[in-house]
Design a protein around this motif. Structure first.
Motif, PDB file in Angstrom:
ATOM      1  N   UNK A   1      27.034  43.570  47.694  1.00  0.00           N
ATOM      2  CA  UNK A   1      26.952  43.932  46.090  1.00  0.00           C
ATOM      3  C   UNK A   1      25.376  43.825  45.777  1.00  0.00           C
ATOM      4  N   UNK A   2      24.477  44.114  46.697  1.00  0.00           N
ATOM      5  CA  UNK A   2      23.011  44.485  46.279  1.00  0.00           C
ATOM      6  C   UNK A   2      22.911  44.969  44.865  1.00  0.00           C
ATOM      7  N   UNK A   3      22.074  44.591  44.213  1.00  0.00           N
ATOM      8  CA  UNK A   3      21.816  45.257  42.833  1.00  0.00           C
ATOM      9  C   UNK A   3      22.698  44.892  41.896  1.00  0.00           C
ATOM     10  N   UNK A   4      23.775  44.033  42.268  1.00  0.00           N
ATOM     11  CA  UNK A   4      25.093  44.111  41.134  1.00  0.00           C
ATOM     12  C   UNK A   4      24.998  42.551  40.723  1.00  0.00           C
ATOM     13  N   UNK A   5      25.722  42.096  39.676  1.00  0.00           N
ATOM     14  CA  UNK A   5      26.082  40.839  39.181  1.00  0.00           C
ATOM     15  C   UNK A   5      27.523  40.590  39.316  1.00  0.00           C
ATOM     16  N   UNK A   6      27.733  39.399  39.397  1.00  0.00           N
ATOM     17  CA  UNK A   6      29.102  38.918  39.360  1.00  0.00           C
ATOM     18  C   UNK A   6      29.491  38.004  38.430  1.00  0.00           C
ATOM     19  N   UNK A   7      30.573  38.303  37.715  1.00  0.00           N
ATOM     20  CA  UNK A   7      30.977  37.648  36.316  1.00  0.00           C
ATOM     21  C   UNK A   7      32.443  37.178  36.606  1.00  0.00           C
ATOM     22  N   UNK A   8      33.068  36.281  36.022  1.00  0.00           N
ATOM     23  CA  UNK A   8      34.410  35.936  36.118  1.00  0.00           C
ATOM     24  C   UNK A   8      35.066  36.940  35.368  1.00  0.00           C
ATOM     25  N   UNK A   9      36.137  37.173  35.922  1.00  0.00           N
ATOM     26  CA  UNK A   9      37.003  38.181  35.272  1.00  0.00           C
ATOM     27  C   UNK A   9      37.327  38.081  33.728  1.00  0.00           C
ATOM     28  N   UNK A  10      36.946  39.215  32.928  1.00  0.00           N
ATOM     29  CA  UNK A  10      37.146  39.014  31.373  1.00  0.00           C
ATOM     30  C   UNK A  10      38.297  38.805  30.872  1.00  0.00           C
ATOM     31  N   UNK A  11      38.457  38.136  29.796  1.00  0.00           N
ATOM     32  CA  UNK A  11      40.010  37.792  29.368  1.00  0.00           C
ATOM     33  C   UNK A  11      39.978  38.223  27.938  1.00  0.00           C
ATOM     34  N   UNK A  12      41.112  39.334  27.646  1.00  0.00           N
ATOM     35  CA  UNK A  12      41.220  39.834  26.034  1.00  0.00           C
ATOM     36  C   UNK A  12      42.773  39.327  25.758  1.00  0.00           C
ATOM     37  N   UNK A  13      42.547  38.454  24.370  1.00  0.00           N
ATOM     38  CA  UNK A  13      43.793  37.946  24.146  1.00  0.00           C
ATOM     39  C   UNK A  13      44.437  38.719  22.918  1.00  0.00           C
ATOM     40  N   UNK A  14      43.866  39.834  22.740  1.00  0.00           N
ATOM     41  CA  UNK A  14      44.770  40.903  21.521  1.00  0.00           C
ATOM     42  C   UNK A  14      44.688  42.268  22.148  1.00  0.00           C
ATOM     43  N   UNK A  15      45.674  42.739  22.872  1.00  0.00           N
ATOM     44  CA  UNK A  15      45.604  44.345  23.323  1.00  0.00           C
ATOM     45  C   UNK A  15      47.244  44.594  22.852  1.00  0.00           C
ATOM     46  N   UNK A  16      47.304  45.940  22.494  1.00  0.00           N
ATOM     47  CA  UNK A  16      48.499  46.384  22.366  1.00  0.00           C
ATOM     48  C   UNK A  16      48.782  47.801  23.487  1.00  0.00           C
ATOM     49  N   UNK A  17      49.933  47.373  24.361  1.00  0.00           N
ATOM     50  CA  UNK A  17      50.207  48.306  25.481  1.00  0.00           C
ATOM     51  C   UNK A  17      51.276  49.451  25.271  1.00  0.00           C
ATOM     52  N   UNK A  18      52.079  49.186  24.044  1.00  0.00           N
ATOM     53  CA  UNK A  18      52.878  50.217  23.745  1.00  0.00           C
ATOM     54  C   UNK A  18      54.181  50.189  24.297  1.00  0.00           C
ATOM     55  N   UNK A  19      54.591  49.764  25.657  1.00  0.00           N
ATOM     56  CA  UNK A  19      55.632  49.853  26.307  1.00  0.00           C
ATOM     57  C   UNK A  19      56.659  48.706  26.421  1.00  0.00           C
ATOM     58  N   UNK A  20      57.794  48.868  26.023  1.00  0.00           N
ATOM     59  CA  UNK A  20      58.433  50.054  25.868  1.00  0.00           C
ATOM     60  C   UNK A  20      58.515  50.472  24.496  1.00  0.00           C
ATOM     61  N   UNK A  21      58.982  51.782  24.384  1.00  0.00           N
ATOM     62  CA  UNK A  21      59.220  52.476  23.227  1.00  0.00           C
ATOM     63  C   UNK A  21      58.193  53.562  22.444  1.00  0.00           C
TER      64      UNK A  21
END
Length: 420
Positions: A42-62
């Motif tokens: 991962x040369x040149x890259x930065x590691x972060x903990x996986x991000x967490x989003x507590x507010x999404x709309x995925x629309x399935x089902x319907x």
């Protein structure tokens, strides 16, 4: 397969990460080699903990013409999010035990990332009939929300807070007094300029003032979704100083846009709550910096092109955000020098985990699930909806140049997104 990510930067220092059986076995410059492990340079890259989003709309089902769990979770992975919480306003609404069980199974089957489920506070999201909160929490509801609708009756909110207190649950609340909102679609200042009906910020802050008193009476855990106004920030600050169990989120569009930037009747600038004044935006930033506002959440709200066509007077509310949130936060807060990367990431990992009591989201520590993201801090790129993995392309941020490019996202040690 076990993995070693080497030559990666963590908190500014060159380091390595060992992944064993989907969990982090070690982090540090001196971690031991692992015979037979896959080596990721991962040369040149930065590691972060996986991000967490507590507010999404995925629309399935319907409503799968707007988004599916697969496309929404692909968008999450592309944005560096490894855990998301989906709102219950699908068809049918997630307001009964059987529906929650089915939704959780669907999330597990189709999600590329960890998709937790929020259940409704009341039946159909708009009634005064409380759902069975205890049973829903026991099945696995991450929280309860009528997102998209404010709870109009104080007695209904009091009953909900009393019930959620008994099960140590959490209400995440969309604040909107329908009478004060009066069918408005933009902030009144923008409305005057564009000839559109205004939606006053009092619609948000008056319900919040009511609810703070109900929280004071019940001591139930209460989370304010998508704060948009200075008045609301002031009320939350006072409530926290009083020791009330209140947390709050802000969305990137309310941090980085305001009503003065809405120069035309453009549906991509229509969201609920609407963009407020520059003073409101500055108050939101100040509230985030001083801890009044705990975290950032995208309010990812995908729609079809037809949904967002025509005038703001009658098109759908909402914009997408999963694939732009981190880059916008990085650009406006970190690249600008306002805060360090660790602080920005806390708003998108540690703080949401704490506020919602999440048990299965990694924080880049030994023993945690190997949920992490590799980012390129140096490369500049342009936000282009044509590149989105989401079905929704509805964003006001198209064309903006940003840093914080997500290169690879891992969930339980497996790559679920890799930048081509």
């Amino acid at each position: 397969m076990n993995k070693i990510i080497k030559n990666v930067r963590i908190n500014g220092h060159l380091s390595a990460i060992v992944i064993e059986d989907g969990r982090i076995a070690g982090v540090g410059a001196s971690v031991a080699a692992w015979p037979g492990a896959e080596i990721i340079d991962a040369k040149g890259l930065t590691a972060l903990p996986g991000l967490v989003d507590v507010h999404v709309h995925f629309r399935e089902p319907g409503l799968t013409e707007k988004e599916t769990i697969r496309s929404g979770s692909a968008a999450a992975a592309a944005g560096g999010f490894t855990t998301v919480l989906a709102m219950p306003n699908v068809l049918p609404v997630v307001d009964q035990e059987g529906r929650l069980k089915e939704q959780l199974a669907l999330n597990e089957e189709k999600g590329l990332v960890k998709v937790g489920q929020i259940a409704a506070i009341t039946e159909d999201l708009t009634s005064n009939r409380l759902t069975k909160l205890a049973e829903l929490k026991a099945i696995g509801a991450a929280a309860f929300s009528n997102d998209g609708h404010g709870i109009q009756e104080a007695q209904t909110m009091l009953t909900a807070l009393t019930a959620v207190k008994k099960v140590n649950g959490l209400l995440t609340v969309h604040l909107e007094d329908n009478g004060l909102a009066n069918g408005g679609v933009v902030d009144p200042k923008a409305g005057e300029r564009l000839g559109l009906k205004g939606l006053t910020a009092l619609s948000e802050s008056t319900q919040l003032a009511r609810d703070i008193e109900l929280v004071r009476a019940t001591q139930a855990r209460y989370h304010v979704a998508h704060v948009s106004s200075k008045q609301s920030v002031d009320l939350i600050r006072q409530a926290k100083l009083a020791g009330l169990p209140i947390t709050a989120e802000v969305s990137p569009h309310h941090l980085f846009l305001d009503e003065s930037m809405v120069q035309a009747d453009d549906p991509n600038y229509k969201m609920n709550p609407p963009l407020r004044s520059k003073e409101d935006r500055q108050a939101l930033i100040a509230g985030l910096l001083d801890g009044t506002i705990d975290l950032i959440a995208s309010d990812h709200a995908p729609h079809t092109a037809d949904d967002k066509a025509g005038s703001m007077a009658d098109c759908a509310f909402g914009i997408v955000g999963l694939e732009t949130t981190f880059a916008l936060v990085y650009e406006h807060f970190v690249a600008s020098g306002l805060v360090d990367l660790e602080t920005a990431v806390a708003w998108l990992n540690q703080k949401p985990i704490e506020a919602f009591g999440l048990q299965n989201a990694g924080q880049l520590r030994a023993g945690d699930p190997a949920d992490l993201v590799l980012i390129d801090e140096k490369t500049t790129f342009t936000i282009d909806p044509k590149d989105f993995h989401s079905k929704g392309k509805n964003t006001p941020f198209a064309g903006q140049k940003v840093h914080g490019l997500v290169v690879t996202t891992f969930v339980n040690g497996e790559a679920v997104f890799s930048k081509d």
